[in-house]
Design an enzyme around this catalytic site. Structure first.
Site, PDB file in Angstrom:
ATOM      1  N   THR A 148       0.883  -1.183   0.000  1.00  0.00           N
ATOM      2  CA  THR A 148       0.000   0.000   0.000  1.00  0.00           C
ATOM      3  C   THR A 148       0.909   1.217   0.000  1.00  0.00           C
ATOM      4  O   THR A 148       1.629   1.457   0.979  1.00  0.00           O
ATOM      5  CB  THR A 148      -0.876   0.029   1.266  1.00  0.00           C
ATOM      6  OG1 THR A 148      -1.676  -1.142   1.288  1.00  0.00           O
ATOM      7  CG2 THR A 148      -1.783   1.259   1.258  1.00  0.00           C
ATOM      8  N   LYS A 181      -7.737   1.677  -3.005  1.00  0.00           N
ATOM      9  CA  LYS A 181      -7.408   1.264  -1.628  1.00  0.00           C
ATOM     10  C   LYS A 181      -7.530   2.439  -0.650  1.00  0.00           C
ATOM     11  O   LYS A 181      -8.135   2.320   0.417  1.00  0.00           O
ATOM     12  CB  LYS A 181      -5.976   0.692  -1.616  1.00  0.00           C
ATOM     13  CG  LYS A 181      -5.334   0.541  -0.268  1.00  0.00           C
ATOM     14  CD  LYS A 181      -5.597  -0.783   0.367  1.00  0.00           C
ATOM     15  CE  LYS A 181      -5.069  -0.805   1.793  1.00  0.00           C
ATOM     16  NZ  LYS A 181      -5.262  -2.032   2.470  1.00  0.00           N
ATOM     17  N   LYS A 187      -1.496   5.417   8.474  1.00  0.00           N
ATOM     18  CA  LYS A 187      -0.713   5.439   7.226  1.00  0.00           C
ATOM     19  C   LYS A 187      -1.642   5.655   6.031  1.00  0.00           C
ATOM     20  O   LYS A 187      -1.402   6.497   5.178  1.00  0.00           O
ATOM     21  CB  LYS A 187       0.038   4.105   7.078  1.00  0.00           C
ATOM     22  CG  LYS A 187       0.730   3.947   5.733  1.00  0.00           C
ATOM     23  CD  LYS A 187       1.266   2.541   5.493  1.00  0.00           C
ATOM     24  CE  LYS A 187       1.718   2.416   4.042  1.00  0.00           C
ATOM     25  NZ  LYS A 187       2.213   1.101   3.684  1.00  0.00           N
TER      26      LYS A 187
HETATM   27  P1  NAD Z   1       5.853  -5.747   7.472  1.00  0.00           P
HETATM   28  O1  NAD Z   1       6.645  -4.599   8.022  1.00  0.00           O
HETATM   29  O2  NAD Z   1       5.483  -6.881   8.348  1.00  0.00           O
HETATM   30  O3  NAD Z   1       6.618  -6.355   6.182  1.00  0.00           O
HETATM   31  C1  NAD Z   1       7.395  -5.615   5.294  1.00  0.00           C
HETATM   32  C2  NAD Z   1       8.646  -6.457   5.032  1.00  0.00           C
HETATM   33  O4  NAD Z   1       9.402  -5.840   3.988  1.00  0.00           O
HETATM   34  C3  NAD Z   1       9.546  -6.563   6.244  1.00  0.00           C
HETATM   35  O5  NAD Z   1       9.724  -7.928   6.572  1.00  0.00           O
HETATM   36  C4  NAD Z   1      10.851  -5.902   5.796  1.00  0.00           C
HETATM   37  O6  NAD Z   1      12.012  -6.535   6.318  1.00  0.00           O
HETATM   38  C5  NAD Z   1      10.763  -6.074   4.292  1.00  0.00           C
HETATM   39  N1  NAD Z   1      11.576  -5.110   3.546  1.00  0.00           N
HETATM   40  C6  NAD Z   1      11.602  -3.763   3.664  1.00  0.00           C
HETATM   41  N2  NAD Z   1      12.458  -3.234   2.765  1.00  0.00           N
HETATM   42  C7  NAD Z   1      12.993  -4.274   2.084  1.00  0.00           C
HETATM   43  C8  NAD Z   1      13.945  -4.384   1.056  1.00  0.00           C
HETATM   44  N3  NAD Z   1      14.551  -3.310   0.538  1.00  0.00           N
HETATM   45  N4  NAD Z   1      14.260  -5.603   0.579  1.00  0.00           N
HETATM   46  C9  NAD Z   1      13.652  -6.724   1.092  1.00  0.00           C
HETATM   47  N5  NAD Z   1      12.738  -6.678   2.085  1.00  0.00           N
HETATM   48  C10 NAD Z   1      12.414  -5.478   2.568  1.00  0.00           C
HETATM   49  O7  NAD Z   1       4.551  -5.083   6.821  1.00  0.00           O
HETATM   50  P2  NAD Z   1       3.189  -5.821   6.405  1.00  0.00           P
HETATM   51  O8  NAD Z   1       2.216  -5.743   7.508  1.00  0.00           O
HETATM   52  O9  NAD Z   1       3.507  -7.139   5.775  1.00  0.00           O
HETATM   53  O10 NAD Z   1       2.675  -4.806   5.279  1.00  0.00           O
HETATM   54  C11 NAD Z   1       3.244  -4.778   3.980  1.00  0.00           C
HETATM   55  C12 NAD Z   1       2.417  -3.853   3.124  1.00  0.00           C
HETATM   56  O11 NAD Z   1       1.072  -4.312   3.105  1.00  0.00           O
HETATM   57  C13 NAD Z   1       2.375  -2.409   3.646  1.00  0.00           C
HETATM   58  O12 NAD Z   1       2.422  -1.544   2.542  1.00  0.00           O
HETATM   59  C14 NAD Z   1       1.032  -2.343   4.364  1.00  0.00           C
HETATM   60  O13 NAD Z   1       0.492  -1.032   4.394  1.00  0.00           O
HETATM   61  C15 NAD Z   1       0.190  -3.268   3.510  1.00  0.00           C
HETATM   62  N6  NAD Z   1      -0.951  -3.884   4.204  1.00  0.00           N
HETATM   63  C16 NAD Z   1      -0.824  -4.412   5.443  1.00  0.00           C
HETATM   64  C17 NAD Z   1      -1.926  -5.005   6.048  1.00  0.00           C
HETATM   65  C18 NAD Z   1      -1.820  -5.603   7.425  1.00  0.00           C
HETATM   66  O14 NAD Z   1      -2.880  -5.907   8.010  1.00  0.00           O
HETATM   67  N7  NAD Z   1      -0.629  -5.829   7.937  1.00  0.00           N
HETATM   68  C19 NAD Z   1      -3.162  -5.042   5.386  1.00  0.00           C
HETATM   69  C20 NAD Z   1      -3.255  -4.539   4.097  1.00  0.00           C
HETATM   70  C21 NAD Z   1      -2.134  -3.958   3.509  1.00  0.00           C
END
Ligand code: NAD
Length: 294
Positions: A95, A170, A245
């Site tokens: 997102t 979204k 966010k």
């Molecule tokens: P998270 O922080 O758990 O996961 C993100 C991952 O990306 C981390 O493990 C981090 O180490 C990795 N990362 C960051 N930079 C990197 C790079 N350069 N190379 C490799 N890995 C890298 O976050 P999440 O909860 O999984 O959310 C991910 C996305 O999904 C976000 O944009 C969030 O807004 C969206 N989202 C989350 C939810 C939720 O309920 N958690 C729901 C819908 C959407």
């Protein structure tokens, strides 16, 4: 079966990648966290040493990253577009802001790749159960190519328009959600002051014109909806930090496009206040506690 590079194996990315493995795809994973890579290995995802390494020979490159700058950095600087074959499909499920999403599409197009932005809704539970809703932006050709992979991680896939269309859908949806949770919470706080029971308000509003998802799925008081986070001390669920966010992304997009969104702006301010009071990790329905003044 396809070779898929999956970059970002966090709360959402890991179960999504695991569902691609379940469908028989060969998934190579990349993450900054060793713990996440270990957990991924247990679910059949093969560790790659870098994003470029994973992208080499991949049919599809998927990203699930925290913010726009992360997606743009992976598309722009990590080398994936140099090593991947022309015509490779890039799917960004993060997102992120609409401007960064369009920048990522431009980088992909310049390198001769197909790309979609495809943010998701449904949370970690939906990612595990492969029941996410996916909102997709990109050309018809890219959408058709992406659809079978998206169907492995979700149950509803909607083509919302051209580049950035998925992100636009979204943030509009989540602005409705943030505002409606505030409305539902205010109604419960008023009901408490008026001596109306939670169950009575729920029974009326859930079958009347006040009905909405914030009420019937994430009811901010314990009792009426047993599975709502309010019954579990507001453990997420959907964290207040993520709601903030998305509300901020909506405000950025409103400012850039000239849209008038006063309730969205107020909702962003209220969730910022709630997070600053130490509730960033709690489910967003915990905003009701701030409204009660506790
Ligand atoms: P998270 O922080 O758990 O996961 C993100 C991952 O990306 C981390 O493990 C981090 O180490 C990795 N990362 C960051 N930079 C990197 C790079 N350069 N190379 C490799 N890995 C890298 O976050 P999440 O909860 O999984 O959310 C991910 C996305 O999904 C976000 O944009 C969030 O807004 C969206 N989202 C989350 C939810 C939720 O309920 N958690 C729901 C819908 C959407």
């Amino acid at each position: 079966m396809a070779k898929i590079a999956f970059i970002g194996l966090g709360n959402m990315g890991l179960p999504m990648a695991a569902n691609l493995v379940k469908h028989g795809h060969e998934v190579r994973g990349v993450d900054l966290s060793e713990a996440n890579l270990k957990a991924a290995a247990q679910r059949g995802i093969v560790k790659s040493k870098s994003a470029a390494d994973a992208a080499m020979g991949a049919d599809v490159i998927m990203t699930m990253l925290p913010a726009g700058k992360d997606t743009v950095a992976i598309y722009g600087k990590s080398g994936i577009l140099e090593v991947a074959a022309k015509g490779t499909l890039l799917i960004d499920c993060s997102t992120i802001d609409v401007t960064s999403a369009r920048t990522a599409h431009d980088l992909a197009a310049k390198a001769g790749m197909l790309s979609v932005d495809s943010p998701v809704s449904g949370g970690v539970g939906g990612a595990e159960a492969a029941t996410l809703t996916l909102m997709v932006g990109g050309t018809d050709a890219a959408f058709e190519k992406a659809r079978p992979y998206l169907a492995c991680v979700g149950k509803k896939v909607v083509h919302c328009g051209d580049a950035g269309g998925g992100q636009a859908a979204k943030i509009c949806n989540n602005m409705i959600l943030g505002i409606s949770m505030l409305g539902v919470s205010e109604a419960f706080v008023l009901a408490e002051k008026l001596g109306l029971s939670h169950q009575a308000l729920y029974d009326v509003a859930s079958t009347s014109s006040g009905q909405c998802w914030a009420l019937t799925s994430y009811c901010p008081v314990p009792g009426p909806v047993p599975a709502s986070p309010a019954n579990n001390d507001y453990k997420p669920g959907f964290a207040s930090a993520l709601m903030l966010k998305d509300l901020k992304l909506a405000q950025e997009a409103a400012a850039a496009s000239g849209a008038t969104t006063p309730l969205g702006a107020l909702a962003a301010q209220m969730f910022a206040m709630h997070n600053a009071q130490g509730s960033a990790g709690a489910d967003f329905s915990s905003i009701i506690k701030m409204l009660r003044g506790k």
